[in-house]
Design a protein around this motif. Structure first.
Motif, short mmCIF file in Angstrom:
data_model
loop_
_atom_site.label_atom_id
_atom_site.label_comp_id
_atom_site.label_asym_id
_atom_site.label_seq_id
_atom_site.Cartn_x
_atom_site.Cartn_y
_atom_site.Cartn_z
N ASP A 1 0.80 -1.26 0.11
CA ASP A 1 0.07 0.09 0.11
C ASP A 1 0.97 1.33 -0.20
O ASP A 1 0.44 2.29 -0.80
CB ASP A 1 -1.04 -0.16 1.27
N HIS A 2 1.69 1.52 0.80
CA HIS A 2 2.63 2.73 1.14
C HIS A 2 3.54 2.85 -0.19
O HIS A 2 3.73 3.90 -0.55
CB HIS A 2 3.44 2.52 2.14
N THR A 3 4.51 1.83 -0.43
CA THR A 3 5.40 1.98 -1.35
C THR A 3 4.79 1.81 -2.76
O THR A 3 5.40 2.69 -3.79
CB THR A 3 6.45 0.76 -1.27
N HIS A 4 3.73 0.87 -3.18
CA HIS A 4 3.25 0.85 -4.53
C HIS A 4 2.07 0.87 -4.60
O HIS A 4 1.30 -0.41 -4.51
CB HIS A 4 4.28 -0.48 -5.15
N PRO A 5 1.14 1.66 -4.35
CA PRO A 5 -0.43 1.81 -4.06
C PRO A 5 -0.93 1.13 -5.56
O PRO A 5 -1.84 0.46 -5.53
CB PRO A 5 -0.55 3.06 -3.85
N GLY A 6 -0.33 1.43 -6.69
CA GLY A 6 -0.86 0.91 -7.76
C GLY A 6 -0.91 -0.50 -8.15
O GLY A 6 -1.99 -1.05 -8.36
N ALA A 7 0.26 -1.26 -7.41
CA ALA A 7 0.24 -2.68 -7.57
C ALA A 7 -0.76 -3.17 -6.32
O ALA A 7 -1.49 -4.18 -6.72
CB ALA A 7 1.69 -3.21 -7.19
N ALA A 8 -0.89 -2.49 -5.19
CA ALA A 8 -1.88 -3.06 -4.35
C ALA A 8 -3.26 -2.89 -4.72
O ALA A 8 -4.10 -3.76 -4.61
CB ALA A 8 -1.67 -2.05 -3.07
N ALA A 9 -3.70 -1.80 -5.63
CA ALA A 9 -5.07 -1.61 -6.11
C ALA A 9 -5.23 -2.75 -7.24
O ALA A 9 -6.18 -3.19 -7.38
CB ALA A 9 -5.11 -0.37 -6.63
N SER A 10 -4.13 -2.97 -8.02
CA SER A 10 -4.49 -3.94 -9.01
C SER A 10 -4.65 -5.16 -8.33
O SER A 10 -5.73 -6.03 -8.93
CB SER A 10 -3.15 -3.72 -10.09
N LEU A 11 -3.99 -5.67 -7.27
CA LEU A 11 -4.34 -6.94 -6.63
C LEU A 11 -5.52 -7.06 -6.00
O LEU A 11 -6.27 -7.99 -6.16
CB LEU A 11 -2.99 -7.09 -5.66
N ARG A 12 -6.13 -5.92 -5.50
CA ARG A 12 -7.50 -6.03 -4.78
C ARG A 12 -8.62 -6.09 -5.94
O ARG A 12 -9.56 -6.65 -5.59
CB ARG A 12 -7.57 -4.71 -3.86
N GLU A 13 -8.48 -5.29 -6.87
CA GLU A 13 -9.46 -5.47 -7.94
C GLU A 13 -9.87 -6.82 -8.55
O GLU A 13 -8.95 -7.51 -8.95
CB GLU A 13 -9.03 -4.57 -9.36
N GLY A 14 -11.02 -7.27 -8.15
CA GLY A 14 -11.17 -8.56 -8.91
C GLY A 14 -10.82 -9.58 -8.04
O GLY A 14 -10.73 -10.76 -8.63
N LEU A 15 -10.32 -9.60 -6.75
CA LEU A 15 -9.48 -10.63 -5.98
C LEU A 15 -10.14 -11.90 -6.07
O LEU A 15 -9.86 -12.89 -6.07
CB LEU A 15 -8.96 -9.94 -4.65
N ASP A 16 -11.45 -11.65 -5.48
CA ASP A 16 -12.29 -12.91 -5.34
C ASP A 16 -12.39 -13.78 -6.18
O ASP A 16 -12.54 -14.99 -6.45
CB ASP A 16 -13.65 -12.34 -4.74
N GLU A 17 -12.68 -13.15 -7.43
CA GLU A 17 -13.00 -13.99 -8.83
C GLU A 17 -11.55 -14.40 -9.26
O GLU A 17 -12.03 -15.60 -10.25
CB GLU A 17 -13.42 -13.10 -9.82
N THR A 18 -10.43 -14.31 -8.51
CA THR A 18 -9.17 -15.03 -8.95
C THR A 18 -9.32 -16.21 -8.41
O THR A 18 -8.22 -17.09 -8.46
CB THR A 18 -7.93 -14.28 -9.04
N LEU A 19 -10.23 -16.37 -7.21
CA LEU A 19 -10.25 -17.40 -6.35
C LEU A 19 -11.38 -18.48 -6.43
O LEU A 19 -11.78 -19.32 -5.58
CB LEU A 19 -10.00 -16.97 -5.05
N THR A 20 -12.11 -18.11 -7.71
CA THR A 20 -13.42 -18.86 -7.71
C THR A 20 -13.22 -20.39 -7.71
O THR A 20 -14.00 -21.05 -7.15
CB THR A 20 -14.12 -18.47 -8.97
N LEU A 21 -12.17 -20.98 -8.46
CA LEU A 21 -12.04 -22.41 -8.59
C LEU A 21 -11.64 -22.79 -7.28
O LEU A 21 -12.07 -24.17 -7.05
CB LEU A 21 -11.00 -22.58 -9.65
N GLN A 22 -10.74 -22.31 -6.48
CA GLN A 22 -10.57 -22.73 -5.32
C GLN A 22 -11.86 -22.67 -4.13
O GLN A 22 -12.09 -23.70 -3.51
CB GLN A 22 -9.46 -21.97 -4.57
#
Length: 409
Positions: free
Chosen positions: A304-325
């Protein structure tokens, strides 16, 4: 030596396949009268004569030579009856020769069974539908039959039944980019794990309007998008919006983990990427969806603090990357459906097929070439890896859909 040569020649003769001699008169008057149907009619007549000769050969192997008494014969000829074979995307009526055992049971002739097989008909239907032929216009897309020939399985309802009968429960959608064109491809997986190219739709971007047109087209052709279907997509917002608007909030989506990992890493400097990639791979490798989510959220908080863009990209649609699990999918099927690689590999095959075209005159030419490339690529299709676990996946999809509908109610 002479005896050996004779025995060898006899063995070779027995090993050689039977030869069917057929006389086909050239219908010159028909050619002059109607060039549109004459060639196909000639092929039809020739094919029917070849089939009749092959059926007679089958009967001879069962019943012995015609008009030659044989007290040891296993079967006898039993005339003919109307039959149907598959030709040119429709069912054609032809005479079927018959044979019966000495006990009175009907015996199948291998040549007719092969010609009557329905799989080529289904393949021809899917090919037409994939390139945009509507079920209502399917008959018009076929080679015309000569006058007096009867056909079946070409009506709108027949075509729709063949399309619906596929029982598609997994749909992988991705875009193929050609300069200023984007062609969306829909690859369906049936209950047996067989892959089918269901549709392609040309546009300029993967926006919601183009994606919705693709899904609407599939629905109008008979694909039931209200049942529990797993959509595997690359995570584009336009496609996700189109799925939500077309199939409702209960649509089950698996976002491509490979695309998600790539998007996150592109927000980071090179020195950080190996460590973050390792954390992402470990999380996506867990069978427990809740634990995987905690690991990914912890990673997002650390960024979050050092690379907020990467953090936002990871959170976006996170649940749907785990649907199969969440569905409990593991093993080879999980590794196959966790990404859109299945359709991207198809895109690569099509790309190699059309790479020699230097100038695209228009979008219609592009679609025709891509459709031809898809048809050629489909010859090498194999069943989906992990297809034996598809039944368990479908049960899990149905349970998840029922739970979602209860929550909405």
């Amino acid at each position: 030596m002479r005896k050996s040569r004779t025995g060898s020649a006899a063995g070779e003769a027995l090993a050689s396949p039977p030869v069917a001699a057929v006389q086909v008169p050239l219908p010159l008057l028909d050619v002059l009268a109607d060039t549109r149907t004459a060639f196909f009619g000639l092929c039809l007549d020739a094919g029917e004569q070849v089939l009749r000769t092959m059926m007679e050969q089958d009967r001879e192997r069962l019943c012995g030579p015609k008009n030659v008494p044989d007290p040891d014969r296993r079967a006898y000829r039993h005339g003919r009856t109307p039959g149907e074979v598959t030709l040119g995307g429709r069912r054609i009526l032809v005479p079927r020769l018959r044979a019966r055992s000495m006990g009175g049971h009907e015996l199948a002739l291998p040549s007719f069974a092969y010609a009557a097989h329905r799989d080529p008909l289904d393949a021809r239907t899917l090919e037409a539908i994939a390139i945009g032929v509507t079920t209502r216009k399917y008959r018009r897309a076929l080679d015309p039959l000569p006058d007096g020939r009867r056909e079946r399985a070409v009506s709108k309802s027949s075509v729709s039944r063949r399309f619906v009968a596929l029982q598609i429960r997994v749909l992988i959608i991705d875009g193929l980019h050609f300069r200023d064109h984007v062609v969306l491809l829909a690859l369906g997986v049936d209950l047996e794990g067989n892959k089918h190219v269901l549709a392609l739709h040309e546009g300029t971007t993967e926006n919601a309007t183009v994606c919705k047109a693709l899904l609407t087209d599939l629905r109008e052709r008979g694909l039931d998008l209200d049942q529990a279907i797993l959509f595997v997509i690359d995570g584009g917002t336009g496609l996700r919006k189109a799925i939500r608007e077309t199939c409702g909030a209960a649509a089950i989506v698996q976002r491509c983990q490979v695309h998600k990992r790539r998007n996150v890493l592109e927000h980071l400097p090179e020195t950080m990427r190996p460590r973050v990639r390792r954390v992402l791979d470990e999380a996506y490798g867990l069978a427990d969806a809740a634990l995987a989510k905690r690991r990914l959220l912890q990673l997002a908080a650390a960024l979050d603090h050092t690379h907020p863009g990467a953090a936002a990209s990871l959170r976006e649609g996170l649940d749907e990357t785990l649907t199969l699990q969440r569905l409990g999918v593991t093993g080879a099927l999980y590794r196959t459906l966790r990404s859109t690689n299945a359709i991207e590999n198809l895109n690569g095959l099509v790309g190699r097929f059309v790479r020699n075209v230097r100038r695209w005159r228009n979008g219609r030419m592009l679609v025709r070439w891509i459709a031809a490339g898809l048809r050629e690529s489909a010859r090498s299709f194999r069943r989906l890896r992990g297809h034996r676990d598809l039944a368990a996946l479908i049960r899990a999809l149905d349970r998840m859909t029922m739970d979602s509908r209860k929550e909405v109610a």
